[in-house]
Design a protein around this motif. Structure first.
Motif, mmCIF file in Angstrom:
data_model
loop_
_atom_site.group_PDB
_atom_site.id
_atom_site.type_symbol
_atom_site.label_atom_id
_atom_site.label_comp_id
_atom_site.label_asym_id
_atom_site.label_seq_id
_atom_site.Cartn_x
_atom_site.Cartn_y
_atom_site.Cartn_z
ATOM 1 N N GLY B 151 0.842 -1.279 -0.140
ATOM 2 C CA GLY B 151 -0.055 0.042 0.174
ATOM 3 C C GLY B 151 0.780 1.131 0.121
ATOM 4 O O GLY B 151 0.238 2.287 -0.394
ATOM 5 N N GLU B 177 -7.194 -0.752 -7.485
ATOM 6 C CA GLU B 177 -8.387 -1.534 -6.551
ATOM 7 C C GLU B 177 -9.154 -1.828 -7.137
ATOM 8 O O GLU B 177 -10.126 -1.389 -8.027
ATOM 9 C CB GLU B 177 -8.692 -0.342 -5.373
ATOM 10 C CG GLU B 177 -9.671 -1.061 -4.405
ATOM 11 C CD GLU B 177 -9.976 -0.194 -3.158
ATOM 12 O OE1 GLU B 177 -9.446 0.756 -2.807
ATOM 13 O OE2 GLU B 177 -10.920 -0.766 -2.450
ATOM 14 N N TYR B 198 -0.419 -7.535 -6.666
ATOM 15 C CA TYR B 198 -1.634 -7.022 -5.812
ATOM 16 C C TYR B 198 -1.588 -7.830 -4.637
ATOM 17 O O TYR B 198 -0.830 -8.709 -4.724
ATOM 18 C CB TYR B 198 -2.951 -7.164 -6.658
ATOM 19 C CG TYR B 198 -3.346 -8.554 -7.071
ATOM 20 C CD1 TYR B 198 -2.830 -9.284 -8.061
ATOM 21 C CD2 TYR B 198 -4.099 -9.196 -6.075
ATOM 22 C CE1 TYR B 198 -3.209 -10.684 -8.475
ATOM 23 C CE2 TYR B 198 -4.471 -10.674 -6.435
ATOM 24 C CZ TYR B 198 -3.973 -11.170 -7.526
ATOM 25 O OH TYR B 198 -4.350 -12.523 -7.647
ATOM 26 N N LYS B 201 -7.085 -6.735 0.401
ATOM 27 C CA LYS B 201 -7.403 -5.128 0.878
ATOM 28 C C LYS B 201 -7.567 -5.645 2.518
ATOM 29 O O LYS B 201 -8.856 -6.338 2.568
ATOM 30 C CB LYS B 201 -8.444 -4.380 0.446
ATOM 31 C CG LYS B 201 -8.489 -3.196 1.076
ATOM 32 C CD LYS B 201 -9.764 -2.153 0.631
ATOM 33 C CE LYS B 201 -9.675 -0.877 1.106
ATOM 34 N NZ LYS B 201 -10.823 -0.093 0.330
ATOM 35 N N GLN B 210 -12.180 -6.960 -1.508
ATOM 36 C CA GLN B 210 -11.401 -6.271 -2.461
ATOM 37 C C GLN B 210 -9.830 -6.457 -2.495
ATOM 38 O O GLN B 210 -9.297 -7.135 -1.699
ATOM 39 C CB GLN B 210 -11.361 -4.781 -1.995
ATOM 40 C CG GLN B 210 -12.679 -4.033 -2.110
ATOM 41 C CD GLN B 210 -13.086 -4.171 -3.715
ATOM 42 O OE1 GLN B 210 -14.089 -4.827 -4.057
ATOM 43 N NE2 GLN B 210 -12.596 -3.032 -4.180
ATOM 44 N N ARG B 211 -9.242 -6.172 -3.762
ATOM 45 C CA ARG B 211 -7.766 -6.336 -3.945
ATOM 46 C C ARG B 211 -7.341 -5.158 -4.141
ATOM 47 O O ARG B 211 -7.819 -4.238 -4.931
ATOM 48 C CB ARG B 211 -7.561 -7.278 -5.211
ATOM 49 C CG ARG B 211 -8.277 -8.453 -5.069
ATOM 50 C CD ARG B 211 -7.631 -9.418 -4.185
ATOM 51 N NE ARG B 211 -8.286 -10.877 -4.149
ATOM 52 C CZ ARG B 211 -8.925 -11.263 -3.112
ATOM 53 N NH1 ARG B 211 -9.291 -10.456 -2.128
ATOM 54 N NH2 ARG B 211 -9.639 -12.380 -3.187
ATOM 55 N N VAL B 212 -5.810 -4.638 -3.783
ATOM 56 C CA VAL B 212 -5.308 -3.567 -3.935
ATOM 57 C C VAL B 212 -4.072 -3.751 -4.442
ATOM 58 O O VAL B 212 -3.412 -4.714 -4.116
ATOM 59 C CB VAL B 212 -5.262 -2.755 -2.845
ATOM 60 C CG1 VAL B 212 -6.563 -1.962 -2.201
ATOM 61 C CG2 VAL B 212 -4.583 -3.457 -1.557
#
Lengths: 299, 234
Positions: B151, B177, B198, B201, B210-212
């Motif tokens: 992040g 995201e 990735y 999240k 969710q993926r970030v």
């Protein structure tokens, strides 16, 4: 027909018969072994796939503990080997039915009520302990966790990766050819019978020779099938399979070795048939020899 | 009488030799068909599906993890913009990922499964091998371990990938995201070369939906050897 032309015609038709026999054997194994759901289901038991899937899910759930905050124990009681076995079998059965065009959709919907109840129970207990309101956000968290757990289980139980193959468009392509496997097997078997009859007709004056040519074709077809199959099997060539996810590796390699064994058994059957044909041919020659001896004795 | 015996002997020889003649003819035809048939595409897929030359045995079946010593310091004196890619096998540690801005330095394994995710970052086998063009190299890792600092990576940061066949430098072009169902960042593009990193999240409780991560584009490629087929430009 002179003896030379009979010989050349027999060589040509035997050559064609060899290719037909190889084709018939491979199409037969494809239709009656590779595409038969029972073959794949036998792999589920022989490779102990429920235990492998359970171990994979256990590792995954334990690994996710720190990310999801859900201890493995929540899943442990709801996902046992005994509960996984029918899901794996249904997934395999559905996958093969879809491949053959017997069912319109890929995927199954097992009863996950026990798992759903366990997850809900954990969330409620967590919410009560930490004073979290059981509102829409709470329900959304329960739902997404349940969905993720179910999706994980279904993906792990799809040991032959029908889902991935479908996503990649492989099944769509295969479905075009699969219905032809049975027709091809029957057509090739019919062609083998016709060519065998032609060999008898070519050798109409010497009936025994027909058995010799068919036996020879059968022997060579068997050898050409046997050598590569035994090599693949003995060298454990399919162990080179790239996907090492335990349950998929065991399922796919087990399936490929089972079909290789079926080809080996078919080839052995071909050799036995060839020996049988040679024996009949030998009896014909013996009878002819005896007749000649009697004729000479009379003269 | 002698002529008849000779004839019989000749007939026996033909009976014995004919199967060998047929075997040679059939074998020859099969070899000819194989060499003439356009099997290169099938061969390519077979090579990918059965790429594990090391093989596993019945006693050690399952994952075969290979650890490599990949140098991040020594670069050969001569490098190439385009060159030879060495394809890894499933479970092979084939790259080192370095993002100095977020203090990330992690081994990259080829293939994704629970065991490999415990050891480092994992590259999806459905994505492009590092250095392939066009392609999208997709690498992920757990947010609780190796990608806990992902992040912190911002647009414009530098990402380095070291492999046995070359070193590759990327620039972060986008912070992303997306939902776990959304595959738009994970698919193979028709053109362009990308690196997608990735992770999940984090959320307090439950499976993250969710993926970030970050999307990167190459800025420098240094292959250690020229491509055997195409050749490279120095």
């Amino acid at each position: 027909m002179s003896k030379a032309s009979t010989y050349i015609a027999s060589v040509i038709f035997s050559l064609l018969l060899i290719f037909l026999m190889i084709g018939a054997a491979l199409a037969g194994v494809l239709r009656y072994c590779a595409l038969d759901t029972e073959t794949a289901l036998s792999i589920v038991d022989s490779q102990n796939l429920p235990a492998r899937v359970h171990a994979a899910l256990e590792t995954n759930a334990k690994q996710q503990e720190s990310t999801t905050g859900i201890p493995y124990d929540v899943y442990a009681e709801a996902i046992t080997e005994e509960q996984l076995a029918p899901i794996i079998r249904d997934t395999v059965t559905n996958g093969f039915a879809y491949l053959r065009g017997d069912t319109a959709s890929l995927g199954i919907q097992p009863d996950f009520s026990a798992l759903e109840a366990k997850i809900r129970e954990f969330f409620i207990s967590y919410a009560e302990k930490n004073g979290i309101k059981q509102n829409e956000t709470f329900e959304e968290a329960v739902r997404s966790t349940t969905d993720a757990a179910e999706a994980n289980i279904l993906a792990a139980c799809d040991v032959f990766r029908f889902g991935s193959l479908n996503d990649a468009g492989v099944i769509k392509k295969a479905k075009v050819y699969v219905p032809w496997a049975g027709i091809a097997a029957l057509a090739l078997i019919a062609a083998v019978i016709i060519f065998a009859c032609i060999l008898f007709l070519i050798n109409v004056h010497e009936h025994g020779n027909g058995f010799y040519w068919i036996g020879t074709a059968s022997l060579i077809a068997a050898i050409l099938l046997l050598i590569p199959s035994v090599w693949l099997y003995q060298a454990r060539w399919f162990d080179r399979f790239a996907v090492k996810t335990d349950q998929t590796f065991a399922a796919v390699t087990g399936f490929l070795y089972t079909n290789t064994k079926a080809v080996i058994l078919t080839a052995i059957g071909g050799i036995i048939a060839a020996i049988f044909m040679y024996l009949i041919f030998g009896l014909f020659r013996l009878r002819r020899h005896k007749r000649e001896v009697v004729r000479k004795a009379k003269h | 009488m002698a002529e008849q015996t000779e004839k019989k002997r000749g007939s026996k020889a033909i009976l014995i030799l004919t199967p060998f003649l047929l075997l040679l003819l059939t074998g020859g035809i099969l070899i000819l068909c194989y060499s003439l048939a356009p099997t290169h595409r099938l061969q390519k897929y077979l090579n990918i599906a059965f790429m594990d030359n090391l093989k596993t045995t019945a006693q050690t079946d399952g994952l075969h993890i290979i650890e490599n010593d990949i140098s991040t310091n020594d670069t050969p004196s001569e490098t190439f913009d385009a060159g030879e890619i060495i394809y890894p096998t499933f479970g092979e540690q084939y790259a080192m990922l370095q993002i100095e801005s977020a203090d990330i330095y992690v081994s990259v394994y080829y293939g994704v499964n629970a065991e490999l995710l415990e050891r480092g970052a994992c590259q999806s086998t459905q994505s492009a091998i590092i250095g392939e063009n066009p392609g999208n190299t997709v690498i992920d890792a757990h947010v609780t371990t190796f990608f806990s600092e992902l992040g912190k990576v911002k647009t414009g940061d530098t990402v380095k990938l070291y492999t046995k066949y070359g070193r590759f430098v990327y620039k972060v072009t986008e912070q992303i995201e997306f939902s776990k169902e959304d595959k738009r960042y994970l698919t193979v593009p028709k053109e362009g070369e990308y690196l997608t990193l990735y992770t999940c999240k984090p959320q307090v409780l439950g499976s993250p939906d969710q993926r970030v991560g970050v999307r990167c584009e190459p800025v420098e490629k240094q292959f250690y050897a020229q491509s055997k087929q195409e050749g490279g430009t120095q």
